[in-house]
Design an enzyme around this catalytic site. Structure first.
Site, PDB file in Angstrom:
ATOM      1  N   GLU A  32       0.868  -1.163   0.000  1.00  0.00           N
ATOM      2  CA  GLU A  32       0.000   0.000   0.000  1.00  0.00           C
ATOM      3  C   GLU A  32       0.915   1.226   0.000  1.00  0.00           C
ATOM      4  OE1 GLU A  32      -2.669   0.431   3.325  1.00  0.00           O
ATOM      5  OE2 GLU A  32      -3.400   2.335   2.532  1.00  0.00           O
ATOM      6  N   ARG A 259       5.968 -12.937   9.033  1.00  0.00           N
ATOM      7  CA  ARG A 259       6.529 -11.623   8.745  1.00  0.00           C
ATOM      8  C   ARG A 259       7.854 -11.479   9.479  1.00  0.00           C
ATOM      9  NH1 ARG A 259       2.762  -7.733   8.824  1.00  0.00           N
ATOM     10  NH2 ARG A 259       4.068  -5.960   9.260  1.00  0.00           N
ATOM     11  N   LYS A 269       4.706   0.736   9.233  1.00  0.00           N
ATOM     12  CA  LYS A 269       4.785   2.029   8.556  1.00  0.00           C
ATOM     13  C   LYS A 269       4.169   3.120   9.402  1.00  0.00           C
ATOM     14  CE  LYS A 269       3.246   0.153   4.747  1.00  0.00           C
ATOM     15  NZ  LYS A 269       2.710  -0.070   3.404  1.00  0.00           N
TER      16      LYS A 269
HETATM   17  P1  ATP Z   1       3.124  -2.339   7.860  1.00  0.00           P
HETATM   18  O1  ATP Z   1       2.317  -3.120   8.844  1.00  0.00           O
HETATM   19  O2  ATP Z   1       4.561  -2.252   8.150  1.00  0.00           O
HETATM   20  O3  ATP Z   1       2.514  -1.017   7.550  1.00  0.00           O
HETATM   21  P2  ATP Z   1       1.797  -3.602   5.743  1.00  0.00           P
HETATM   22  O4  ATP Z   1       1.648  -5.059   5.816  1.00  0.00           O
HETATM   23  O5  ATP Z   1       0.644  -2.744   6.057  1.00  0.00           O
HETATM   24  O6  ATP Z   1       3.081  -3.193   6.560  1.00  0.00           O
HETATM   25  P3  ATP Z   1       1.803  -3.426   2.920  1.00  0.00           P
HETATM   26  O7  ATP Z   1       2.251  -2.280   2.129  1.00  0.00           O
HETATM   27  O8  ATP Z   1       0.376  -3.770   2.929  1.00  0.00           O
HETATM   28  O9  ATP Z   1       2.358  -3.162   4.368  1.00  0.00           O
HETATM   29  O10 ATP Z   1       2.679  -4.710   2.598  1.00  0.00           O
HETATM   30  C1  ATP Z   1       3.010  -5.167   1.314  1.00  0.00           C
HETATM   31  C2  ATP Z   1       3.439  -6.596   1.410  1.00  0.00           C
HETATM   32  O11 ATP Z   1       4.578  -6.706   2.251  1.00  0.00           O
HETATM   33  C3  ATP Z   1       2.351  -7.439   2.024  1.00  0.00           C
HETATM   34  O12 ATP Z   1       2.250  -8.654   1.288  1.00  0.00           O
HETATM   35  C4  ATP Z   1       2.840  -7.709   3.410  1.00  0.00           C
HETATM   36  O13 ATP Z   1       2.368  -8.952   3.855  1.00  0.00           O
HETATM   37  C5  ATP Z   1       4.356  -7.671   3.244  1.00  0.00           C
HETATM   38  N1  ATP Z   1       4.997  -7.277   4.484  1.00  0.00           N
HETATM   39  C6  ATP Z   1       4.765  -6.175   5.209  1.00  0.00           C
HETATM   40  N2  ATP Z   1       5.508  -6.167   6.323  1.00  0.00           N
HETATM   41  C7  ATP Z   1       6.256  -7.303   6.305  1.00  0.00           C
HETATM   42  C8  ATP Z   1       7.217  -7.878   7.183  1.00  0.00           C
HETATM   43  N3  ATP Z   1       7.570  -7.297   8.308  1.00  0.00           N
HETATM   44  N4  ATP Z   1       7.773  -9.056   6.830  1.00  0.00           N
HETATM   45  C9  ATP Z   1       7.427  -9.655   5.688  1.00  0.00           C
HETATM   46  N5  ATP Z   1       6.532  -9.171   4.823  1.00  0.00           N
HETATM   47  C10 ATP Z   1       5.936  -8.011   5.127  1.00  0.00           C
HETATM   48 MG    MG Z   2      -0.813  -1.820   6.335  1.00  0.00          MG
END
Ligand code: ATP
Ligand code: MG
Length: 761
Positions: A32, A259, A269
């Site tokens: 995102e 993760r 984020k």
């Molecule tokens: P955050 O919680 O840090 O904001 P998010 O999951 O909301 O991260 P997205 O932009 O939706 O962030 O993530 C894009 C992809 O990266 C998704 O498939 C998510 O599962 C993966 N991802 C995000 N954080 C991690 C992590 N710490 N380890 C592995 N994969 C991750």
């Molecule tokens: Mg998110």
């Protein structure tokens, strides 16, 4: 690659290709655009792009932009940069969920027509109440009885912006009593009167993640939709939507992996944005941030990040990875790659009073002193005035201080040995300058002085040195599992304004990484560096200073050579470890931890991989040292298996056992063992033969060396006497004798230390 050693995601993909379920693998990385990507995303990037690459498939880059209030094109660019910097290329154009808004809307209309979705007009709070709890079923809203026509009409008007936010939502009609809370009539659309960065004001309704994601995957022809574990419960809904809409096959499937969590790091984020907004750091690319942009600006290489992602692997259990492992990866990458130069952080002037004022000379100094065949050197100016680091001089040296003191000479790296003659003080009584004397016959490389020194220090020549700013970065948080701003490490950035650097570093291409000898790895800051005001970022220190802080140091009977240890693979919590294992895996895990005494993360790695596990058991039959064997198998054997193209490996369990024995007996160091292992994997020769043929044996073990040293001392009583009477030059004689007695195989540093402790008695 062979099937068995792959991670579980690759096994699934391989199986699906083999069975003909899909003809080609298509993955996607779906961030995102609401923040800069971080190291956790690097893991997701490596998985999605890596798997597509390994199976000759394609990977899409899709901005999952369904939330108009938080998204920004700046983040889109940051995400593209990060993927490219990690050396991956997405297939086709960058894709956007927002490009599918029309189609998604049509799918929603279709669900309404099927009686599978309805417009609900409960308040947000009522919706929550009606949903029930994990232990009690929910109850359905009265609005679920609306007719298809009414729903179609309301949804259409929602879209046009006729209602206020929160007035209505579109929900799937599934099961308010489902044990899976996600299935209790989940929200599909909500009203948002906000301008979207791409679609502007066209839409007043926006799809929810669960509705948009599976359909976007389907629209793009994605086959394997990898996401993190917290989406496990969403999978049922993912499937329900695609099945209810009866999309034509093949359809995508979702799989979850753990993760990445890093110690001393926050990763969401939202929390990173807070650091940026509150000014705790200087933006998303602050070199202390765990963002890709931060690592990049700090000087990390893409190779080191990729190596890290590779090392941590892909697991089904969440774990906390030690940030020391990432730091290890960057050191390991730069150690051999980058030139070594000299920079003095805290300059102390030294005047060499027996060096002619009019004179100067240039000394040849290699850029890669540790790697002799590698070419490259520069000229080091040398003259009467030089600077050394304040910490390399001590008037009241503590025991074991090897550098310059009023009584102890020291070598200037690549130059001469100097001796302190006089200490000049300022008004406050602090050391302001040292007057020294150099030994003209002690020039590095052609030293005939016979003077014994215990160490070599770095220095710069006064007239030619350039002033530079150094930014010494350290971990941003001081606690292992930081919650947020309250855990910030107040010393995460120290700025040194007046460091002095040798001229070659500035004259030559500065867009490069360097090792500043004895200080760390540095990188010319890509933003603030200018020729007039050079700025270097410290990428990482040479050694892990945090490990020391954490451990209580035990006094050791004999000094051991300092070798950097690779940090433990993962700091997993045992309860997590076994959580997602199958019956068989769990049994093995118990056996390894209880019977063999393996640490849980090792046990888990082995238990989850049957090929590694059976290899491990084979090795144990030859040599029963579970922990040492497990280390070799998990680190070396696993990597080799992974890299092997055809699943064949060039070594047997017996050979690994032999290698372990050689390490345990101190015959070879861990470092040499790595080298032997690599050679073994290629040449299929026995490790012992390799060690002998290549003369790799290294004796660093005091247990082996002390008897030899004692023998040398015992058979030279005359020299011992002279040495104790003050003829220090004889020190070299003893060391030489020991090296000779071991045919040059003793580790000289260890011998030095041991001889010195033996002769002191
Ligand atoms: P955050 O919680 O840090 O904001 P998010 O999951 O909301 O991260 P997205 O932009 O939706 O962030 O993530 C894009 C992809 O990266 C998704 O498939 C998510 O599962 C993966 N991802 C995000 N954080 C991690 C992590 N710490 N380890 C592995 N994969 C991750
Ligand atoms: Mg998110």
């Amino acid at each position: 690659m062979s099937t068995e050693r792959k991670d579980f995601l690759r096994r699934i993909v391989e199986e699906d290709l083999k069975s003909g379920k899909y003809s080609e693998v298509v993955t996607r990385f779906p961030p995102e655009p609401n923040g800069y990507p971080h190291i956790g995303h690097a893991k997701a990037i490596t998985i999605n792009f890596g798997i597509a690459r390994d199976f000759g498939g394609r990977c899409h880059l899709r901005m999952d932009d369904t939330n108009p209030t938080t998204e920004d094109p700046v983040y889109v660019e940051a995400i593209k940069d990060a993927v490219r910097w990690l050396r991956f290329q997405w297939d086709g154009p960058v894709r956007y969920t927002s490009d599918y808004f029309q189609r998604l809307y049509e799918y929603a209309v279709e669900l309404i027509k099927m009686g599978k979705a309805y417009v609900d007009s409960l308040s947000e709070e009522e919706i929550r109440e009606y949903r029930g709890t994990v232990t009690t079923p929910g109850k359905r809203s009265v609005y679920a009885q609306r007719s298809v026509e009414e729903n179609l009409d309301l949804f259409e008007r929602m879209r046009k912006g006729e209602f206020a936010e929160g007035e209505h939502v579109l929900r799937a009609k599934i099961d308010m009593a489902s044990p899976n809370m996600k299935m209790r009539d989940p929200l599909l659309y909500r009203i948002r009167h906000a301008r979207h960065y791409r679609t502007g004001d066209k839409w007043a309704v926006y799809p929810m993640y669960d509705f948009a994601h599976c359909l976007s995957d389907y629209i793009e022809g994605v086959t394997h939709s990898f996401c993190t574990l917290e989406f496990e419960n969403n999978r049922e809904l993912y499937d329900w939507i695609l099945e209810t809409l009866k999309v034509s096959p093949p359809r995508p499937h979702q799989y979850e992996f753990a993760r990445l969590n890093l110690s001393y790091t926050v990763m969401s984020k939202r929390k990173l944005l807070e650091l940026v907004e509150k000014g705790v750091v200087n933006g998303w690319d602050d070199p202390r941030m765990p963002t890709i942009a931060g690592y990049r600006r700090r000087g990390y290489t893409p190779e080191s990040i990729l190596a890290f992602c590779d090392q941590i692997g892909i697991a089904k259990a969440n774990s906390l990875v030690d940030v020391a492992q990432l730091e290890f990866c960057i050191r390991d990458d730069l150690n051999k790659k980058v030139p070594r130069v000299m920079c003095v952080l805290d300059p102390l002037k030294v005047t060499i009073d027996n060096y002619d004022e009019e004179e100067s000379q240039e000394l040849e100094a290699p850029y890669y002193p540790h790697d002799v065949p590698k070419e490259g050197s520069r000229k080091l100016p040398f003259s009467r005035e030089i600077y050394i680091d304040r910490k390399d001089f001590s008037e009241n040296p503590p025991k074991g201080y090897y550098r310059l003191t009023p009584d102890q000479p020291v070598r200037l790296r690549y130059a001469y040995i100097i001796r302190c003659k006089e200490v000049i003080r300022d008004e406050k009584g602090e050391v302001a300058e040292i007057v020294a004397e150099y030994y003209p016959d002690s020039k590095s490389g052609s030293d005939t002085s016979g003077i014994k020194v215990k160490s070599a220090i770095h220095w710069v020549e006064a007239n030619s040195a350039r002033r530079v700013e150094l930014r010494l970065y350290d971990r941003l948080f001081k606690t292992e599992e930081p919650k947020g701003i309250e855990d910030i490490n107040p010393d995460s950035l120290k700025i040194v304004k007046d460091a002095l650097i040798e001229p070659a570093v500035i004259a030559e291409k500065p867009d490069e990484r360097f090792q500043f000898e004895r200080e760390g790895y540095f990188y010319a800051d890509p933003v603030d560096y200018s020729d007039d005001a050079p700025v270097f970022n410290r990428i990482v220190t040479l050694k892990d200073s945090w490990a020391k802080k954490q451990k209580t140091t035990k006094s050791k009977p004999h000094p051991k050579p300092k070798t950097e240890k690779k940090p433990a693979q993962k700091m997993q919590r045992p309860s997590d470890e076994a959580a997602s294992m199958g019956e068989e895996e769990k049994k093995l895990f118990d056996y390894y931890t209880r019977k063999l005494g393996l640490r849980s993360e090792m046990a888990s790695t082995l238990a989850r991989d049957d090929v590694l596990s059976s290899f491990f058991k084979e090795v144990l039959k030859h040599h029963n040292e579970p922990e040492n064997i497990a280390k070799l198998v998990i680190n070396e054997v696993a990597r080799e298996l992974k890299n092997s193209q055809d699943g064949r490996i060039g070594f047997t369990p017996a050979q690994i056992a032999e290698l372990a024995e050689m390490i345990e007996s101190g015959l070879i160091s861990n470092k040499i063992a790595k080298q032997v292992f690599e050679e073994m994997a290629k040449s299929e020769e026995n490790p012992r033969a390799i060690v002998e043929k290549r003369g790799l044996v290294q004796i660093a073990d005091p247990e082996i060396l002390l008897p030899i040293i004692d023998e040398v001392i015992a058979s030279n009583p005359g020299n011992v006497k002279k040495y104790k009477e003050g003829n220090e030059r004889l020190f070299g004689f003893f060391v030489g004798q020991v090296l000779k007695a071991t045919e040059g195989k003793a580790n000289p540093k260890v011998v030095n230390d041991l001889v010195s402790s033996r002769l002191e008695k």
